[in-house]
Design a protein around this motif. Structure first.
Motif, mmCIF file in Angstrom:
data_model
loop_
_atom_site.group_PDB
_atom_site.id
_atom_site.type_symbol
_atom_site.label_atom_id
_atom_site.label_comp_id
_atom_site.label_asym_id
_atom_site.label_seq_id
_atom_site.Cartn_x
_atom_site.Cartn_y
_atom_site.Cartn_z
ATOM 1 N N PRO A 61 40.867 -22.076 23.358
ATOM 2 C CA PRO A 61 40.769 -22.176 24.814
ATOM 3 C C PRO A 61 39.880 -23.343 25.240
ATOM 4 N N ARG A 62 40.261 -23.977 26.344
ATOM 5 C CA ARG A 62 39.545 -25.155 26.856
ATOM 6 C C ARG A 62 39.381 -25.047 28.372
ATOM 7 N N SER A 128 43.343 -21.596 28.195
ATOM 8 C CA SER A 128 42.228 -21.790 29.130
ATOM 9 C C SER A 128 41.024 -20.937 28.739
ATOM 10 N N ASN A 129 39.825 -21.507 28.943
ATOM 11 C CA ASN A 129 38.604 -20.722 28.732
ATOM 12 C C ASN A 129 38.142 -20.050 30.029
#
Length: 164
Positions: A61-62, A128-129
Motif C-alpha cells: 500500500p502507498r 492505498s495506505n
C-alpha cells in the motif's frame, strides 16, 4: 545522470519538468508504472473516467496523489513513472462531463461531492495506505478547497496555489 536527490526534491523536479522524470530514476525502474482505466461510479450513479498509475509488481500500500481535471486525465508517462517510483499511486480523473466521463460539465458544481467520493474510494483500494493528497493550480486549486469543505476523512494533504 543527475546526482541523487532527496525524494521530495526529486518529486518536485519531476512534477515541474516532466521530461526530467525519467532521468531521476534508475534504468531498471523504467516502465514500472502502468495506467489502468476504469469508470468510477459517483453517489448519483454518474461514472467518471479514472486512470490509476500503480507499480506493476506490487510494492504494498502507498499514499495516493489524486488529480481531478476538466482538461483531460492523460498524464505524461515519465511524470507518472517518477511519482510511482517515488512511492505514490497516481489517480487521474476526468471531471463530470469532460473527457471520457459521463454527465454534464458545470464548473465546480459537482466537484466537492465527486471529489470526496473519489478520495474515499481511493483510500479503500488495496494499493492505498488510506492517505490521499491533492495538488495543483487554477481549477485544481479551487476544486481542492471545495472538496476540503466536505471534510473527507482520508484527505491528508493539499497543495493548492494560483486560484486558491
Amino acid at each position: 545522470m543527475l546526482p541523487s536527490l532527496p525524494r521530495a526534491a526529486a518529486l518536485a523536479v519531476a512534477l515541474s519538468t516532466p521530461a526530467l522524470g525519467s532521468l531521476l530514476l534508475p534504468s531498471s525502474a523504467a516502465a514500472q508504472a502502468l495506467a489502468n482505466t476504469q469508470q468510477l461510479a459517483m453517489p448519483d450513479g454518474v461514472t467518471l473516467a479514472t486512470d490509476v498509475w500503480a507499480p506493476l509488481l506490487g510494492g504494498g500500500p502507498r499514499p495516493v496523489l489524486l488529480r481531478r481535471t476538466p482538461y483531460g486525465r492523460a498524464v505524461d508517462f515519465n511524470t507518472a513513472n517518477a511519482l510511482v517510483n517515488a512511492g505514490y499511486v497516481l489517480v487521474s480523473q476526468d471531471v463530470r462531463g469532460r473527457g471520457d466521463s459521463k454527465g454534464t460539465f458545470v464548473p465546480f458544481f459537482d466537484d466537492a461531492v465527486d471529489g470526496k467520493a473519489t478520495i474515499e474510494w481511493a483510500a479503500k483500494q488495496p494499493w492505498s495506505n488510506g492517505k490521499v493528497g491533492l495538488n495543483g493550480i487554477s481549477y485544481y486549486a479551487i476544486m481542492q478547497w471545495l472538496v476540503a469543505s466536505h471534510q473527507p476523512p482520508h484527505l491528508t494533504a493539499m497543495c493548492a496555489w494560483e486560484g486558491a
